[in-house]
Design a protein around this motif. Sequence first.
Motif, PDB file in Angstrom:
ATOM      1  N   CYS A   1      -2.099  20.799  -2.398  1.00 58.23           N
ATOM      2  CA  CYS A   1      -0.739  21.284  -2.668  1.00 58.23           C
ATOM      3  C   CYS A   1      -0.768  22.384  -3.718  1.00 58.23           C
ATOM      4  CB  CYS A   1       0.149  20.134  -3.132  1.00 58.23           C
ATOM      5  SG  CYS A   1       0.822  19.112  -1.812  1.00 58.23           S
TER       6      CYS A   1
ATOM      7  N   PRO B   1      -2.312  20.851   2.843  1.00 62.46           N
ATOM      8  CA  PRO B   1      -2.059  19.474   2.376  1.00 62.46           C
ATOM      9  C   PRO B   1      -1.386  18.640   3.454  1.00 62.46           C
ATOM     10  CG  PRO B   1      -0.512  21.012   1.372  1.00 62.46           C
ATOM     11  CD  PRO B   1      -1.496  21.837   2.138  1.00 62.46           C
TER      12      PRO B   1
ATOM     13  N   GLN C   1      -6.440  14.390   6.912  1.00 60.24           N
ATOM     14  CA  GLN C   1      -6.756  15.622   6.194  1.00 60.24           C
ATOM     15  C   GLN C   1      -8.152  16.129   6.553  1.00 60.24           C
ATOM     16  OE1 GLN C   1      -4.870  16.981   3.284  1.00 60.24           O
ATOM     17  NE2 GLN C   1      -6.280  18.687   3.308  1.00 60.24           N
TER      18      GLN C   1
ATOM     19  N   ASP D   1       0.814  15.317   4.050  1.00 63.12           N
ATOM     20  CA  ASP D   1       1.625  14.257   3.474  1.00 63.12           C
ATOM     21  C   ASP D   1       1.991  13.272   4.575  1.00 63.12           C
ATOM     22  OD1 ASP D   1       3.428  15.690   4.945  1.00 63.12           O
ATOM     23  OD2 ASP D   1       4.987  15.706   3.407  1.00 63.12           O
TER      24      ASP D   1
ATOM     25  N   MET E   1      -3.818   9.255   5.201  1.00 64.65           N
ATOM     26  CA  MET E   1      -3.652  10.705   5.091  1.00 64.65           C
ATOM     27  C   MET E   1      -4.980  11.404   4.812  1.00 64.65           C
ATOM     28  SD  MET E   1      -0.014  11.209   3.128  1.00 64.65           S
ATOM     29  CE  MET E   1      -0.497  10.231   1.700  1.00 64.65           C
ATOM     30  N   LYS E   2      -5.869  10.712   4.109  1.00 63.38           N
ATOM     31  CA  LYS E   2      -7.156  11.316   3.786  1.00 63.38           C
ATOM     32  C   LYS E   2      -7.972  11.560   5.045  1.00 63.38           C
ATOM     33  CE  LYS E   2     -11.320  10.604   1.020  1.00 63.38           C
ATOM     34  NZ  LYS E   2     -12.032   9.702   0.070  1.00 63.38           N
TER      35      LYS E   2
ATOM     36  N   LYS F   1      -4.772  15.456  -1.268  1.00 55.88           N
ATOM     37  CA  LYS F   1      -3.466  16.022  -0.919  1.00 55.88           C
ATOM     38  C   LYS F   1      -2.851  16.754  -2.100  1.00 55.88           C
ATOM     39  CE  LYS F   1       1.271  15.314  -0.632  1.00 55.88           C
ATOM     40  NZ  LYS F   1       2.296  14.855  -1.576  1.00 55.88           N
TER      41      LYS F   1
END
Length: 605
Positions: free
Chosen positions: A296, A308, A347, A310, A343-344, A292
Amino acid sequence: MIALPSPNKTSGGKGKEVTRVSGARIKSSHTDHEIDGNHETPTRLKAKFRPKVMTNSPTTKTPPPDPTTFSGKGDSSSCRRRLDFDSAYIQTKSMLIYTKGGFCFTRKVRKYVKHDEQKKSLECNEKEEEEWCKSEQELFHQRALSFINSMRLVQGNRPFMGWKGSVVDSVVGVFLTQNTADNYSSSAFMSLAAKYPKENISKSQSQNQNHTEDKLDWNAVRCAQSVEISHVIQERGMNNRLAARIKARVFSMFLDSIHDKNNGILDLEWLRNAKPGKAMDFFSGVYGLGIKSMDCVRLLTLRQRAFPVDRHIARIVVRLGWVPVEKLPEDVLIHQLQEYPMMKSVQEYISQRLGNLDAETLYELHYQMITFGKVFCTKKKPNCNSCPLKKDCRHFASAFPSMQQDIEDLILAPVIIKTEEIKKKTNRSRTKHQVFELPDSHPLVQVLEKRDFDDKNPYLLAIWPPGIISNEECNSVKSGKKADSQEEEMVFGTYLVPCRTATRGSFPLDGTFFQINEVFADDESSTKPLIFPRKLLCGLTKKTLFCGTSISTIFEGLSAQEIQDCFWKGYVCIRGFSMKTRAAMPLPEQFHVKGKSPTKRTKDG
């Protein structure tokens, strides 16, 4: 499909029927709808449950694997066609894949292995995979454009702005953004820039036209003590631990590694012209930067194609159904989730599907989603009543299932919260002020720094209400006039500085940490107000200013029309600012006092 519990109907008093669903109270009526947004959510088991992102569905359906043939726990579906092998077990290897647009995601490659023979690679149906990827990208392309167009009507346009600042600013600044809110991290960086400003530019930097000037003197920060840095970034929270971590990891490892001992500069501007793969390789070697954080810097600073994710975006894409999650337990509904997928994993899922979008579209989608997560789709008690996307939201369908029957009527007549309890709470969370827009030719602006050439917002002037100024100050103003002159009414005011002018158009990670209509309250004129004749206010445009401790608290409980008016016709303010030191300051109490309603605050003075 998630099986929803059947609602229990009870008597609501005065002959009205009340339906209770998962703690939500809904009055059944064909002409008027009222939802109690304060419905409680069970938080025992549900608060700890974190769902996982479902893997890709295969284009060719195949029967489940034979448990005697495969050694893994189930089958990880992919877009590849499974072939039949007389294999004893499977070896899985994760590979880091880069797309042409620079997106990075993890792909698992499985190899079927026999006992005493060579390994056979799994053959891939290239045509099938290409068609599947194209359909997925087209689907997410339409979703992204639809989301952006819907948000533009409410939150305004969020184009790619030409914010200045060096790559070193962004890489170091991203460490301040980890595990904290944007207003705290941005205030901490502004305080660092005020404490260690960049005074002189070396000749080598001035001759290099591609170099962007550092906002901070990173050599001074690198040599500073942890205690000093901790005091500067105390507004961010966890300042002692963060200062020690930054000093040990960032400055001792990262800044020292890029520090040129010959000329004493720290330069990473070469990354602006580097290929996405090379930039990713460099950021991967920086200790403490995750996917992330790397994306960014790539999107907001290098303007490469990246997206990204979040905590706001991970929550939104799950609620809207963009990212499917595994089947929830029987006693957990999607609106009761307190934890969302990592989040990974989110993503990795959406990066491959957004690969056909350009950097400008990805930037606006990122900016609009972050603002949407702060204004509408908050983690706790989201403003579903005013949300323009509630008809497509799984969270809304789960929390208020009976309302889905009348969803077409609700679009024409939005559900509005009208409870006294919520009114009292929102009065404490924000304060409204009437302010005046000051054109650049106004006498009160001539003594101020010129606005940034890209700043579309003017300076503002807030008038102090009667009763706040002490009688001694009022008498001192009157005593300074001549007795024979006609008495002229004097007023007291405070400057409000637009955020882009306050930061001089230079901030790491572009401008997504600020709202397009955000201003800062000048600390000097808040402590010692301006004194000027009322005639200077003639002909000025009057606007509404919303003040609070955060963007989420300011917009809590507002209707869709009020939110739209705030972004298109008003301003927001959540912090103070010193025009002398250029450091972020706490919001002065005359603009907003946490825990007090505006009525009580006026009586108390």
